[in-house]
Design a protein around this motif. Sequence first.
Motif, PDB file in Angstrom:
ATOM      1  N   PHE A 148       0.854  -1.183   0.000  1.00  0.00           N
ATOM      2  CA  PHE A 148       0.000   0.000   0.000  1.00  0.00           C
ATOM      3  C   PHE A 148       0.892   1.236   0.000  1.00  0.00           C
ATOM      4  N   ILE A 149       0.684   2.101  -0.989  1.00  0.00           N
ATOM      5  CA  ILE A 149       1.389   3.376  -1.053  1.00  0.00           C
ATOM      6  C   ILE A 149       0.506   4.419  -0.367  1.00  0.00           C
ATOM      7  N   LEU A 150       1.060   5.181   0.575  1.00  0.00           N
ATOM      8  CA  LEU A 150       0.314   6.196   1.306  1.00  0.00           C
ATOM      9  C   LEU A 150       0.612   7.568   0.708  1.00  0.00           C
ATOM     10  N   LEU A 151      -0.449   8.354   0.473  1.00  0.00           N
ATOM     11  CA  LEU A 151      -0.302   9.672  -0.121  1.00  0.00           C
ATOM     12  C   LEU A 151      -0.946  10.728   0.763  1.00  0.00           C
ATOM     13  N   LYS A 152      -0.383  11.931   0.754  1.00  0.00           N
ATOM     14  CA  LYS A 152      -0.976  13.052   1.482  1.00  0.00           C
ATOM     15  C   LYS A 152      -1.235  14.201   0.517  1.00  0.00           C
ATOM     16  N   LYS A 153      -2.269  14.957   0.793  1.00  0.00           N
ATOM     17  CA  LYS A 153      -2.651  16.075  -0.070  1.00  0.00           C
ATOM     18  C   LYS A 153      -1.780  17.280   0.234  1.00  0.00           C
ATOM     19  N   VAL A 154      -1.256  17.903  -0.823  1.00  0.00           N
ATOM     20  CA  VAL A 154      -0.394  19.072  -0.639  1.00  0.00           C
ATOM     21  C   VAL A 154      -1.012  20.347  -1.212  1.00  0.00           C
ATOM     22  N   SER A 155      -2.071  20.201  -2.047  1.00  0.00           N
ATOM     23  CA  SER A 155      -2.692  21.383  -2.627  1.00  0.00           C
ATOM     24  C   SER A 155      -4.061  21.028  -3.189  1.00  0.00           C
ATOM     25  N   ASP A 156      -4.979  22.001  -3.138  1.00  0.00           N
ATOM     26  CA  ASP A 156      -6.279  21.832  -3.787  1.00  0.00           C
ATOM     27  C   ASP A 156      -6.172  22.032  -5.296  1.00  0.00           C
ATOM     28  N   ASP A 157      -5.059  22.603  -5.739  1.00  0.00           N
ATOM     29  CA  ASP A 157      -4.847  22.882  -7.158  1.00  0.00           C
ATOM     30  C   ASP A 157      -3.922  21.839  -7.767  1.00  0.00           C
ATOM     31  N   ILE A 158      -3.998  21.689  -9.085  1.00  0.00           N
ATOM     32  CA  ILE A 158      -3.066  20.809  -9.780  1.00  0.00           C
ATOM     33  C   ILE A 158      -2.085  21.643 -10.585  1.00  0.00           C
ATOM     34  N   ASP A 159      -0.901  21.117 -10.783  1.00  0.00           N
ATOM     35  CA  ASP A 159       0.142  21.771 -11.570  1.00  0.00           C
ATOM     36  C   ASP A 159       0.036  21.252 -13.001  1.00  0.00           C
ATOM     37  N   VAL A 160      -0.532  22.078 -13.873  1.00  0.00           N
ATOM     38  CA  VAL A 160      -0.765  21.643 -15.247  1.00  0.00           C
ATOM     39  C   VAL A 160       0.541  21.480 -16.014  1.00  0.00           C
ATOM     40  N   ASP A 161       1.555  22.269 -15.696  1.00  0.00           N
ATOM     41  CA  ASP A 161       2.857  22.106 -16.355  1.00  0.00           C
ATOM     42  C   ASP A 161       3.418  20.710 -16.086  1.00  0.00           C
ATOM     43  N   TYR A 162       3.241  20.247 -14.861  1.00  0.00           N
ATOM     44  CA  TYR A 162       3.712  18.900 -14.531  1.00  0.00           C
ATOM     45  C   TYR A 162       2.935  17.865 -15.338  1.00  0.00           C
ATOM     46  N   ASN A 163       1.605  18.034 -15.424  1.00  0.00           N
ATOM     47  CA  ASN A 163       0.796  17.099 -16.194  1.00  0.00           C
ATOM     48  C   ASN A 163       1.199  17.076 -17.661  1.00  0.00           C
ATOM     49  N   LYS A 164       1.479  18.253 -18.217  1.00  0.00           N
ATOM     50  CA  LYS A 164       1.880  18.332 -19.621  1.00  0.00           C
ATOM     51  C   LYS A 164       3.167  17.550 -19.849  1.00  0.00           C
ATOM     52  N   LYS A 165       4.096  17.649 -18.913  1.00  0.00           N
ATOM     53  CA  LYS A 165       5.351  16.907 -19.020  1.00  0.00           C
ATOM     54  C   LYS A 165       5.099  15.405 -19.012  1.00  0.00           C
ATOM     55  N   VAL A 166       4.202  14.950 -18.117  1.00  0.00           N
ATOM     56  CA  VAL A 166       3.883  13.524 -18.037  1.00  0.00           C
ATOM     57  C   VAL A 166       3.229  13.048 -19.329  1.00  0.00           C
ATOM     58  N   VAL A 167       2.283  13.853 -19.859  1.00  0.00           N
ATOM     59  CA  VAL A 167       1.600  13.480 -21.098  1.00  0.00           C
ATOM     60  C   VAL A 167       2.595  13.389 -22.252  1.00  0.00           C
ATOM     61  N   ASP A 168       3.471  14.362 -22.365  1.00  0.00           N
ATOM     62  CA  ASP A 168       4.463  14.348 -23.444  1.00  0.00           C
ATOM     63  C   ASP A 168       5.372  13.123 -23.346  1.00  0.00           C
ATOM     64  N   ASN A 169       5.800  12.793 -22.138  1.00  0.00           N
ATOM     65  CA  ASN A 169       6.652  11.618 -21.950  1.00  0.00           C
ATOM     66  C   ASN A 169       5.913  10.340 -22.306  1.00  0.00           C
ATOM     67  N   TYR A 170       4.619  10.301 -21.955  1.00  0.00           N
ATOM     68  CA  TYR A 170       3.825   9.108 -22.255  1.00  0.00           C
ATOM     69  C   TYR A 170       3.690   8.924 -23.765  1.00  0.00           C
ATOM     70  N   LYS A 171       3.409   9.999 -24.480  1.00  0.00           N
ATOM     71  CA  LYS A 171       3.279   9.921 -25.938  1.00  0.00           C
ATOM     72  C   LYS A 171       4.578   9.407 -26.563  1.00  0.00           C
ATOM     73  N   LYS A 172       5.688   9.921 -26.075  1.00  0.00           N
ATOM     74  CA  LYS A 172       6.980   9.506 -26.604  1.00  0.00           C
ATOM     75  C   LYS A 172       7.235   8.032 -26.331  1.00  0.00           C
ATOM     76  N   LYS A 173       6.907   7.609 -25.135  1.00  0.00           N
ATOM     77  CA  LYS A 173       7.128   6.218 -24.737  1.00  0.00           C
ATOM     78  C   LYS A 173       6.274   5.255 -25.548  1.00  0.00           C
ATOM     79  N   MET A 174       5.026   5.659 -25.823  1.00  0.00           N
ATOM     80  CA  MET A 174       4.110   4.782 -26.522  1.00  0.00           C
ATOM     81  C   MET A 174       4.212   4.884 -28.043  1.00  0.00           C
TER      82      MET A 174
END
Length: 502
Positions: A148-174
Amino acid sequence: MKKYLALLLLSTMLFSSCLSYSSGTTSKVVPPQNKLIPIAGKWTAFDYNIIDATAFSSKDMEEWVGKIAQFNDDIGVFDEDICMNPSYKVKNVYLKDYLANEYNLKENILDENVDKVQIVTVTSKDRFFYEFIKYTDDKMAVYIDGAFILLKKVSDDIDVDYNKKVVDNYKKKMGVKSDHGKLLKSGILIGLRYDDKTNNKDGIPNYKYRTLWVSANNKEFNSVYEINNIFLPRKSGFWMVGTKNTENNNLKAQSIYSYPVDKETKIMNKNNKINASNTYNSSRTILCVGNDYVSTEYKEYEMNKNGGTDIKKAVYEVLPIDDVENAKAVKISDIAGENGKKVLMDEAGVFRTSLNKDRKSNIDTVPLEENFAIVRRNGHWVMVGRLNFIDGSSYEDFNIRYVPPSRLINYDELSIPWNSIKAKVPDVIDAYTSPNKDIAVVITDSTILLYTINNNELSDRPQKKIKLKQGESVVMAEWATGGYVEKWDKSLLKNKPHEISE
């Protein structure tokens, strides 16, 4: 270490990426649009609790600390996994009961003592992403392959720049090259049934099952793998479906079992005794396996004076995968609604009128709603019903002209007409084509032929040939495309299949 983490994610979280490449992002931090999303915002992993020490060590799990998860209306992200346009389903449960029922755990695995928790299941278009245990307003846990991985909340907002980086990496990988083209990746899990006559001494079938994994990149077939039993992809992960033989007081029975591959020790029923109320030998044959249900034929046998067996009962039954050993057969109206029930009754009535007077007087007047099945014919899954005669030993089957609902069959299309396939392979008895329209699987009595598809036609020659066992038939065909091919491949390889040579 990266290869272990990849296996960690991909082996247990089937459908863990729900990415749609057409979706875009903007470079700014945005608040969640839907206040009702129970896990909205940004989370980080801060600790772990290992349940199965044989799967991963503490050193492996340390890599998870600091990983980021983010959720809103538009996207769900957990480390390298992505889910576009996610849906969130919530149920309130008692933690103690949930851990006992789902993971066979008696102790608390969280960092706080709580009674009730929220179970938040994240999906996209019915594709499973992750299931989280939210146990406080700012803490949640997720089970990943023995920990079980335990997570804690650090913000009510999301970092879209981080998400964009993940999406770009996923596209490249796939393998996504651009918005106009990507690598063609297709794979199919083929479930097969055969009668193991080597252990069949009393005339009662002894069916066994195996699964083949066939995949291709840009129409180039990879190695073909085989694993025992049915390796079934579901929304919640991979399950194993198979049969076991039990015996008691000289009575024999073959029954079906099912369990999630990462919970075998809990789910697999070790009981080798037949229910005391049973008075006949029996068998249950798998006809078709879908994501949530398995179509079967159940038979009871009686030994005759000649040392052989006579059938005393033969009925169809569709059972839920979640509790296949104990559940009652579902009714056609449970799956196809009242329209499905009406078609069953109408088709049975038409069929009865075609019988002669003697047979009509000795057969069921009205079919049982539970007495139906899914079977394979001419490149498609079809529904059939059964009327039993009064003695129970004989029966008549009839067609149910109703398209099997998606709850039974997800994908059942041929991109090449059946007649065109038969013209190329005259002895074809079944065929499957990928959603990408790039490869085809053609079945004959003795062989599986793997073709590429060019200009909506089969290639001149099969690229691979796989020998079938005598009398073997298909009971499952589940397609994967794009990034899912790699995920399924790694999930299967973790369960130690063996490579098939031509």
